[in-house]
Design an enzyme around this catalytic site. Structure first.
Site, PDB file in Angstrom:
ATOM      1  N   CYS A  40      -4.999  -0.459   0.147  1.00 61.68           N
ATOM      2  CA  CYS A  40      -3.910  -1.238   0.821  1.00 61.68           C
ATOM      3  C   CYS A  40      -4.276  -2.022   2.033  1.00 61.68           C
ATOM      4  O   CYS A  40      -3.918  -2.930   2.492  1.00 61.68           O
ATOM      5  CB  CYS A  40      -2.541  -0.441   1.272  1.00 61.68           C
ATOM      6  SG  CYS A  40      -2.204   0.939   0.160  1.00 61.68           S
ATOM      7  N   HIS A  70       4.919  -5.826   1.006  1.00 65.36           N
ATOM      8  CA  HIS A  70       3.703  -5.214   0.846  1.00 65.36           C
ATOM      9  C   HIS A  70       3.054  -5.646  -0.256  1.00 65.36           C
ATOM     10  O   HIS A  70       2.895  -4.567  -1.105  1.00 65.36           O
ATOM     11  CB  HIS A  70       3.906  -3.709   1.329  1.00 65.36           C
ATOM     12  CG  HIS A  70       2.460  -3.041   1.498  1.00 65.36           C
ATOM     13  ND1 HIS A  70       1.303  -3.614   1.823  1.00 65.36           N
ATOM     14  CD2 HIS A  70       2.346  -1.507   1.214  1.00 65.36           C
ATOM     15  CE1 HIS A  70       0.618  -2.484   2.015  1.00 65.36           C
ATOM     16  NE2 HIS A  70       1.077  -1.422   1.493  1.00 65.36           N
TER      17      HIS A  70
END
Ligand SMILES: [Zn+2]
Lengths: 132, 388
Positions: free
Chosen positions: B87, B336
């Site tokens: 991420c 996200h």
């Protein structure tokens, strides 16, 4: 997961074989190739060690949304357990109501089926923990 | 090392973007950034692409070259490199681009971040996100990605008395900010009681403690600071760029409730920028879960360890607070798309420092920080920016 990939880790997953640095006495699980404290001095001085499988719950969760292999088990409690020899380990807690898991609870390891591969049908075994 | 500035930014709408492909999204973000900077293809010395798992999400690797090709730059033969750190892939790509300009090797680079997550089923997305964890010693035993942050939350509650209501306050705040962001996946406010009582995902984290699965892309153009004013009147200088690593598995960390990678990346960035945490006027932090924002503001030094849960009641991280956090809506409300997130965080800070954040604008913002985390904390980047 491929069968050889699982098979390589059988000693650790079936029998909780970690290792210990003979220089600084720190115990590792899963076993490490060298000691991150002593580094090059530890080469040749890091020996296999069977762990007792006893420890206590350091933190926990109850998984309600899992990946595919675990869908039939939800909701299931899972914890980071601090083993008496020092290492922390991530494992499911079994043989109790999910809500009974608490920080500080004494637990011991037990040999169980972990997951089943839906495609090949292979069964994968390893450690879970239960309340003492 | 020479100074580096952001001279252009571009974002796509974040969300479930069914009618747009991976290629279309990153070309849209990249084109917007290039137009914003007023440069053209022949000006670009290098490209960096942050993508966590294009291989699992769309069955396509080699996306550095793909992005150069899709952008129409294949015939310019611009070097294009894909960067991966779960991420934190976007933050890492920015830092690689930054280093290449700071070193003097490149003058102008374009950095894109991208993830197309909704082309696979939800369970498959969960499994792919879990590859950011330790496959052999966490995921194999049934730990999910939300489960790891749940471990952090349970322990934080135990050690510091943090409550489920305080977690929910983070979600409520970030949704209120997202409601003002036209690029956000969720542009609506949520109620505290809904956040507290949402369907459980991994106790103690409910659905509204978790960031969503998102498609989206973000791009920035970096340039040596000495040339920045050729392209824009309002360049934003990157005055600190930190990065750090830690054990892949959460159970291997020194302290379960501290992300040492954040602590170290922040120290590196603060030192380079010659500022302290007190000088940061606003920040985008990696709130993949509500507990992650609480740990981030502690580990970045905005509040004392253990006090993160009280930051909203104490009026620190709200938009009118002393150090507003996640004015974009954060990962929670803005969405996200993992590889795009680190780049999109930089963009929010740039817009704020340029006075272009519209309804979200923090008055007189001069110094801001972007904090991007990979996995449960094994990778972290911290960038500090200042208006020029
Ligand atoms: Zn040692």
């Amino acid at each position: 997961m491929s069968v050889p990939r699982f098979w390589r880790e059988i000693p650790q997953r079936y029998n909780l074989i970690g290792n210990k640095c003979e220089i600084c006495s720190k115990v590792y699980f899963p076993p490490r190739e060298s000691c991150p404290v002593c580094r090059r001095k530890s080469i040749g001085h890091i020996k296999d060690l069977k762990l007792s499988g006893k420890g206590e719950v350091f933190t926990y969760s109850i998984i309600h949304v899992s990946s595919g292999e675990f869908e039939e088990q939800v909701p299931y409690p899972i914890a980071i357990i601090k083993l008496d020899e020092g290492p922390m380990i991530t494992a499911q807690i079994v043989d109790c109501d999910p809500d009974c898991v608490k920080i500080g609870m004494r637990v011991e390891s037990t040999f169980r089926q972990i997951q089943q591969d839906g495609y090949t049908g292979a069964l994968y075994y390893g450690y879970k923990f239960k309340k003492v | 090392m020479r100074d580096v500035a952001v001279i252009g930014v571009g974002l796509t709408k974040f969300g479930e973007i069914w009618d747009r492909s991976f290629r279309q999204l990153i070309v849209e973000a990249g084109s917007k950034a290039i137009l914003d900077a007023g440069i053209e293809g022949k000006d670009i010395d290098a490209m960096y692409v942050g993508s966590m798992s294009s291989g699992r999400f769309i069955g396509q690797e080699h996306v550095g070259a793909l992005v150069a090709d899709a952008s129409g730059f294949y015939n310019l033969h611009i070097p294009s490199t894909r960067v991966e750190g779960a991420c934190a892939s976007g933050g890492l790509a920015v830092r690689q681009g930054y280093l290449s300009v700071a070193s003097g090797v490149n003058d102008i680079v374009v950095i894109g971040g991208i993830e197309k997550m909704n082309d696979v089923a939800g369970t498959s997305a969960t499994e792919t996100l879990a590859t950011a964890a330790d496959q052999e010693w966490e995921a194999f035993f049934g730990a999910t990605f939300p489960g790891l942050y749940a471990f952090i939350a349970t322990r934080h509650m135990h050690e510091y008395g943090t409550t489920k209501e305080q977690l929910a306050q983070v979600a409520v705040k970030n949704h209120a900010n997202g409601a003002l962001n036209p690029y956000a996946q969720y542009q609506k406010e949520i109620k505290l009681e809904h956040a507290i009582n949402a369907t459980m995902v991994a106790y103690p984290l409910g659905l509204l403690d978790c960031s969503p699965v998102t498609d989206g892309s973000a791009a920035v153009v970096l340039c040596s600071a000495e040339r920045a004013k050729e392209f824009t009147d309002t360049p934003v200088k990157i005055i600190g760029a930190g990065q750090a690593s830690d054990s892949l598995a959460l159970h291997g960390r020194r302290d379960i409730t501290t992300l040492d990678a954040t602590v170290h990346a922040a120290q590196m960035a603060y030192k380079q920028a010659k500022v302290t945490s007190k000088d940061i006027q606003l920040a985008e932090v990696h709130d993949c879960f509500t507990i992650a924002e609480i740990c981030a503001i502690e580990d970045l030094g905005f509040v004392k360890k253990g006090d993160g849960g009280k930051a909203i009641d104490n009026n620190i991280t709200t938009r009118d607070g002393s150090q507003p956090v996640n004015t974009s809506g954060g990962l929670k409300a803005k969405g996200h798309p993992v590889g795009a997130t680190g780049v999109a965080q930089i963009i929010e800070i740039v817009l704020q420092l340029q006075g272009r954040a519209e309804k979200r604008q923090i008055p007189d913002a001069r110094i801001g920080l972007a904090h991007n985390v990979g996995g449960s904390g094994a990778t972290c980047t911290v960038h500090i920016m200042e208006g020029m």
